[in-house]
Design a protein around this motif. Sequence first.
Motif: not given
Length: 610
Positions: A55-61
Motif C-alpha cells: 500500500d505504501a508504494n501505490e503512488r499511481l493509485a
Amino acid sequence: MTADTAHTFQTYSVTTHPSQGVTNVAALRAQFAGLGIDGFIVPHEDEHQNEYLPDANERLAWVSGFTGSAGAALILKDKAILFADGRYTLQSREQTDPSVFEVVDFTATAIAEQIASQPRGSVIGFDPRLHSPAALKALQQAATRVGLNLKAVDPNPIDLAWGAARPAQPMTPVVPQPLQFAGVASGDKRAKLAESLRQKGVAAALITAPSSIAWLFNVRGGDVIRSPLPLAQALLKADGTAELFLEPAKVTEGLGEWLGNEVALKTPTDIPAALTALSGQGILVDPNWSSAWWVEAIEGAGASAVAGDDPCLIPRACKNAAEIAGTTEAHIRDGAILSEFLYWVATEAQTALPSEIEVAQKLESLRIASGLVKDLSFDTISGFGPHGALPHYRVTEQSNIRIKPGNLLLVDSGGQYVDGTTDVTRTIAIGTPNAEHKRMFTLVLKGHIALATIRFPAGTTGTHLDVLARQFLWNAGFDYDHGTGHGVGVYLGVHEGPQRIAKALNAYALQPGMIVSNEPGFYKAGDFGIRIENLQYITDAAPIAGGERPMLGFKNLTWAPIDRSLIEVSLLTEAERRYIDDYHAEVLRLLSPRVKPEVADWLTTACAPL
C-alpha cells in the motif's frame, strides 16, 4: 517453516471518490514550484520494479484512483493523463475522475509521445528510484528530441503531498523456504553464480529484484500482495559470499543461522558503505530490473556499474527437480479445488445464476477451505458474456453482472502454495452454447493443443512458437492481442521472466525446467470471450524415433476438465481428439481420489471420451 503472509484476499469495491482526482492532483501540483518542474511522471512500479505493490508504494493509485497492476500517469500543470492498457479499459474509467484525467492506451511509446508533445523548454520530473535505466532511456531520448528536460527529483513529490496519511512500509517477517521445496541450498546457488561473476570480471552483482532475493537465499516474505516476496537488496560477491540488506523488523529468529556464515545480514542504511567498499571495481546491475537510482549510487560510490542480466534470472527460471515435484503436486491439489468449483458451475450455478463476484468468491472460498493456500496468485478474473471479451477484466461492485443462460463464463484464477504457484483459465458454457461459441472455442482449443504437443530444438524462443497457438484463428481471419504464454515461478511471482511466448521478439531461449502458460484466446467485443490456459514446463531434450536431433518438449502441469459441451468435435483431427481424451483420462485419474464423491461422479461424465 513458511511465511505467514496474513494477506487479505480479493476485494471488489472500487474507490471512486470524485474529489480524489481533484484533491490529490492539486496537492501534487503544489509541489512542482519548489522542485522546479512543470510536470511529473508517475509509473506504477515501485523501488523494486514490482508488478504488485504494498500500500505504501501505490503512488499511481493515490494520485489517480486507478488500482490496476500496470499503468502510469503524466501530471502536468494543466493536464493529467492516465496510461492504462486494454486489461483495464473499464476499471481505469471507473476509478478516475473524467474531469481531471484523460485516459490513454498504455503502449510501449505512449508516455514518450506525450512528453514529446509538451512545449519546448518544459521540465518534467521523475523519481529515479521508480524507473529502470532501460525504461528511462526511452523517455530521455524522447525529451531530448524536442528540447525538453527530464529532471531527477528527490524526494518524490507524491510522497511529500501524501504526507502523514501515507501507509507505513511493510515489515513482514522473512522466513526460510525449506530445502525440500527449494531443492538447492543457497550456498550452492551462490557458488555457481559467483563463477559467472568471475567470468564477467566483476567484483559483485547488485540484486534488487525481490523474486531473485527470495530465490537466491531460499527465503520468502509477505511484503507484496499476491506474491510471497521480501522487499530487500543484496550484494552477491564473486567469491560466493553475500550481503543481504533487510529491515531489522523483518528478521525472524533463526534467519541468520539459516542464511549461514557466508551471508552478512545488514540493514538498508549499510548499503552506501557496502558500495563504497567496492570502489574501483565493477558491480553488475540489471538495467531492466534495477532502478536507475542504483546505477547512480554505484557510480557515486566510485565503482563501475556494469550492465547485464540479473545473474539469478535464468537459474531461477529453470526449475530444479524438487521445484518441479513441488509445483506438480500443487497443481494437482489446485486442480481438485478447481474441479469442485467447475462442478458447482455445472450444477447449482446453472440454476441459481450467481453474479460475477459470487462466482469469484465461490472459487476463492474453496481455495481458502483447503487450508493450504497462502494467497491468491492474482485477483480472480470472473467475466461473463461481454466482460469475458475483456482479456484481463477485474469485476467490481460497479461492473458486476449476473450470469444467465446462452453465453460463456470465463474464469482465470490461481493460488500461491508453499510448493507452487498456479494459474489456470477455463471457459464454461452457461446453458446451451450456440454454434459460434463452439466453433471459436474449438479453434482456440486446437491452438492450445498444437502448443502443448510441439517438440522443438534447443535455442528455440517463445517468439518462434507463438504462431502455433494462433494458426487456426489466423486461418479463419481472427487473432488475439495478448501474449500466448508467460513464465511462472514456484511460490514466487505468477508472472516471471525472461521466458515468454508472444509475437514480440524475445531473445531468451526456452530451456528445460522453465514453466510457461499456454493460453490462446478469442474475444468478440461486446459479446463473449474464450481462453483456455494450462501451465506446462519444458522437458529435457530427448530423441525422437527416426529423427536426427534430440528435441525439447512440454509437460503439462494443470489438471482440470475442459468444457466438452463447447467442443465442435467435427473440427478436430483424430490426433487432437486423442489428446483431449488422454488429457481428460489423466484428469480423472489424478483428481477423482481427491474430491467429494458427487464431484468424482461428475468428473466421470465431464472427462468422458469425445
